[in-house]
Design an enzyme around this catalytic site. Sequence first.
Site, PDB file in Angstrom:
ATOM      1  N   GLY A   1      -5.578-108.829  48.076  1.00 16.86           N
ATOM      2  CA  GLY A   1      -6.214-109.234  49.242  1.00 16.86           C
ATOM      3  C   GLY A   1      -7.339-108.030  49.383  1.00 16.86           C
ATOM      4  O   GLY A   1      -7.393-107.153  48.851  1.00 16.86           O
TER       5      GLY A   1
ATOM      6  N   PRO B   1     -10.216-105.360  50.676  1.00 18.96           N
ATOM      7  CA  PRO B   1     -10.008-104.188  51.233  1.00 18.96           C
ATOM      8  C   PRO B   1      -9.690-104.249  52.889  1.00 18.96           C
ATOM      9  O   PRO B   1     -10.194-105.098  53.662  1.00 18.96           O
ATOM     10  CB  PRO B   1     -11.146-103.500  51.106  1.00 18.96           C
ATOM     11  CG  PRO B   1     -11.933-104.344  50.255  1.00 18.96           C
ATOM     12  CD  PRO B   1     -11.331-105.676  50.059  1.00 18.96           C
ATOM     13  N   GLY B   2      -8.796-103.392  53.199  1.00 14.99           N
ATOM     14  CA  GLY B   2      -8.520-103.349  54.710  1.00 14.99           C
ATOM     15  C   GLY B   2      -7.670-104.426  55.398  1.00 14.99           C
ATOM     16  O   GLY B   2      -7.619-104.413  56.517  1.00 14.99           O
TER      17      GLY B   2
ATOM     18  N   GLY C   1      -4.332-104.531  55.005  1.00 16.65           N
ATOM     19  CA  GLY C   1      -3.244-104.126  55.413  1.00 16.65           C
ATOM     20  C   GLY C   1      -2.091-104.001  54.258  1.00 16.65           C
ATOM     21  O   GLY C   1      -1.048-104.017  54.437  1.00 16.65           O
ATOM     22  N   LYS C   2      -2.851-104.023  52.835  1.00 15.29           N
ATOM     23  CA  LYS C   2      -1.851-103.977  51.821  1.00 15.29           C
ATOM     24  C   LYS C   2      -1.031-102.596  51.862  1.00 15.29           C
ATOM     25  O   LYS C   2       0.343-102.725  51.623  1.00 15.29           O
ATOM     26  CB  LYS C   2      -2.704-104.180  50.693  1.00 15.29           C
ATOM     27  CG  LYS C   2      -3.395-105.419  50.525  1.00 15.29           C
ATOM     28  CD  LYS C   2      -3.997-105.581  49.183  1.00 15.29           C
ATOM     29  CE  LYS C   2      -5.439-104.561  48.840  1.00 15.29           C
ATOM     30  NZ  LYS C   2      -6.370-104.879  50.025  1.00 15.29           N
TER      31      LYS C   2
ATOM     32  N   HIS D   1     -40.911-112.488  65.605  1.00  9.98           N
ATOM     33  CA  HIS D   1     -39.983-112.373  64.602  1.00  9.98           C
ATOM     34  C   HIS D   1     -38.445-113.008  64.921  1.00  9.98           C
ATOM     35  O   HIS D   1     -38.027-114.065  64.399  1.00  9.98           O
ATOM     36  CB  HIS D   1     -39.961-111.361  63.622  1.00  9.98           C
ATOM     37  CG  HIS D   1     -39.298-111.497  62.386  1.00  9.98           C
ATOM     38  ND1 HIS D   1     -39.925-111.823  61.236  1.00  9.98           N
ATOM     39  CD2 HIS D   1     -38.035-111.521  62.145  1.00  9.98           C
ATOM     40  CE1 HIS D   1     -39.085-111.839  60.156  1.00  9.98           C
ATOM     41  NE2 HIS D   1     -37.858-111.582  60.707  1.00  9.98           N
ATOM     42  N   GLU D   2     -37.897-112.036  65.655  1.00 12.95           N
ATOM     43  CA  GLU D   2     -36.666-112.320  66.060  1.00 12.95           C
ATOM     44  C   GLU D   2     -36.246-113.635  67.015  1.00 12.95           C
ATOM     45  O   GLU D   2     -35.402-114.470  66.679  1.00 12.95           O
ATOM     46  CB  GLU D   2     -36.051-111.128  66.749  1.00 12.95           C
ATOM     47  CG  GLU D   2     -36.058-109.780  66.149  1.00 12.95           C
ATOM     48  CD  GLU D   2     -35.256-110.053  64.689  1.00 12.95           C
ATOM     49  OE1 GLU D   2     -34.303-110.833  64.663  1.00 12.95           O
ATOM     50  OE2 GLU D   2     -35.606-109.238  63.714  1.00 12.95           O
TER      51      GLU D   2
ATOM     52  N   ASP E   1     -35.168-111.349  54.679  1.00  8.38           N
ATOM     53  CA  ASP E   1     -34.914-112.768  55.079  1.00  8.38           C
ATOM     54  C   ASP E   1     -35.195-113.406  53.561  1.00  8.38           C
ATOM     55  O   ASP E   1     -34.544-114.170  53.200  1.00  8.38           O
ATOM     56  CB  ASP E   1     -35.720-113.365  56.126  1.00  8.38           C
ATOM     57  CG  ASP E   1     -35.460-112.285  57.335  1.00  8.38           C
ATOM     58  OD1 ASP E   1     -34.519-112.158  57.796  1.00  8.38           O
ATOM     59  OD2 ASP E   1     -36.363-112.532  58.217  1.00  8.38           O
TER      60      ASP E   1
END
Length: 589
Positions: A176, A178-179, A181-182, A397-398, A479
Site C-alpha cells: 500500500g 506510504p502512511g 498504516g502498514k 489569476h486566481e 499551470d
Amino acid sequence: MSNPLFYQKTQGKLPSYSKVLSDIGNGEVDSLVLIPVRQEVVVNYKNGDSVRVPILRNDQQILRTAEASNTPLTVKDIRGEAAIAGLAGNIGLILIVIVGLSFLLKRSANVANRAMGFGRSQPRIKAQEEVPIRFEDVAGVNEASLELMEVVSFLRAPERLINLGAKVPKGVLLVGPPGTGKTLLAKAIAGEAGVPFFSLAASEFVELFVGVGASRVRDLFRQAKEKAPCIIFIDEIDAVGRQRGAGIGGGNDEREQTLNQLLTEMDGFADNSGVILLAATNRADILDSALMRPGRFDRRIIVSLPDRRGRYEILSVHARTRPLAEEVNLSDWALRTPGFSGAELANLLNEAAILTARNHKKLITNIEIEAALERITLGLGSKPLQYESKKRLIAYHEIGHALVASLTPFADKVDKVSIVPRMGGIGGFTRFWPDEEIIDSGLVTKGYLFSKLVVALGGRAAEILVFGTDEVTQGASGDLENVSRLAREMVTRFGFSSLGPVALDGAGSEVFLGRDLISTKPNYAESTGKAIDAQVRELAFSALGQALSLLGPKRETMDRLVEALIEEETLNTERFLSLAGIKDEHGID
Ligand code: ADP
Ligand code: MG
Ligand code: ZN
C-alpha cells in the site's frame, strides 16, 4: 493513593456518566486519568474514592469538561505498565538480574568469536517483546485486519491450528501507499498475538560490505527461530526484493545476495515453525517474482488509502487523546481530506493541537484544524504581497481559475481562493474540493480531465483578458506544466484523442533503474510522435479557448471578486459563490 490505575475496589454501583460529569464540574474531582486502550477514564475524587467510567471511542465530553473545570487530566498508555506490574515483584527482578548477567557473560564470550567473522559483529537485531499496538489503533482497514486475525490466532496458539492440519501462511506481504498504516498493522499483529516482534528496514540489510547483508539475514532467522512464535517484519522490502538482474553495473551485487539468502531462509524454515514473516512495500510491482512463490510471501494484503468512513475512524482514533471543541465535526473533516493517508490525518490533528497550544487555547477548534490543513497541503503562509499591481494580477489569476471552475459543469467545486502567498513561492492559490467519487474509484472521465485543463488555464485566460497578451506573466508556468502533462497523458495513455484507443507510451514511462533504462525509446514511429505533439497542443488551445469564452462575458463579476479578494485576502466557498452570483455549485440552475 498508590497507583490509581490499578484501583480494583468498586464502590458498589458505578456512578452514572452524567453524575461524573457534574462531579467534575462541581470541583469534587481531584484528577482524571484517561486510558484510551481500555476506553475508560479513571476518576479520582478529592475524598479519596476513585472510579472507572467507560467512554466511547471518540468521547470528547469528559475531555472538555475536565479542561473547562481545570481538572488535571493525564493520558496513560497502560500496556507497558500492566506488563511490568504483572511481573511478580522482587523475585521477578532478581531473575531479570540473573538472566541479564548471564546474557552479558555470554556476550563477552562471544566477542572473541565475532571478531573473526565480521558479518556477525554487526549490532544484533533485537526483538521488541511487548508491542503496545492493538488492532483498534489501526482504523479504516477492516478488510485487512480481518485477514490478519487468522495470523494472530495462529501465533496465539500454533498447536491448535497445526493439530487441525491447517496450513499457515509463512509470509504475508502488506502492500500500500506510504502512511496507510502498514507498519502499524504489523505491530498490531504482534501486539494482539503477544509475541516478540523483530523489525527492520530492508535497507538496513544492504550494507556497504559484501556479505554482511546476507549474514544479517541468517542471524535474524536464527534468533527468530529461538523465539518462536514470533514475527519478523521487514519494512520496505523492495530495497532488497527488487527483481534480480535489474541492477546497473552487474547483477550479482550485495542486494541480490541478501535477497537470495532471504529466499533460502524462507524455504528452510518449516511451515509450522511459528515464525511468521511480514513485509511491507509500496512497490509490489517491482518485487522479484521469486518472493511471491507459494511458501514464501504467498499472501498479499492490500492496504489502501482510507475512504471517507475510514478517514473518519482514523481521525476518531487520534482524537481519543485530544480535546476537541464541541463545534468540531470529524466527519466533516473526513469529507474535506480525500486522498489523505492515515499518517497525514494523524499529522493533521497533531498540527492542530500544536497550533491550539500556541494560541493558548484548551480545545482544538475548526480554526486550528483549518490552519493545520492549509499548512499541510500548501506549506506555511507568509504575509500578502505589498506591491499593489502584482497583488492585483495574482488576484485576477486566481479568480480566473476559480470562476472558470464554477462555470464548468464537470469541474471540482471551489473550496477557497487566496492571495496569501505560501512558502515555496506560490503567489496565491485556489483550492478545490476534490471529487470523492473519483479519488475513491480511481476512474476519471474524459470530460472531467478536459475540465481540469480548462480550469488550469483559467488563470492565464484571466490575465490575457484583463492585462492583454503582452502583460501575461510567467506566474502561470506551473499551470502550463500541469496542462502539458495531463494533455499528453490523455493522448498517449487514455486514448482520449483522435489518435484512437491506443497506449503510446510505456506505462507512465517511469524509469526504474536498470531494466527499463535500456528501453526508454518510444515504441512508436517518429510521425506518431509529431501527431501526439499536435494533439496535445490542440487540447491545450481548445481548453484555453474555452476558458477565455467563459470568462469573456464575466468581466464585471471578475472585477467584483478581485476587489473582494484583495480586501479580504481569502474567500471561502460561500463568500465566493455569493459574490459571483452563482447559486448552484456549478452555475447550472
Ligand atoms: P506505513 O508503514 O504504511 O508507511 P505507518 O504505519 O508507519 O505507515 O503509519 C504512520 C503513522 O500514521 C502511524 O504511526 C499512525 O499514527 C498513523 N496511521 C497510519 N495509518 C493509520 C490507520 N489506519 N489508523 C490509525 N492511524 C494510522
Ligand atoms: Mg512503514
Ligand atoms: Zn495558476
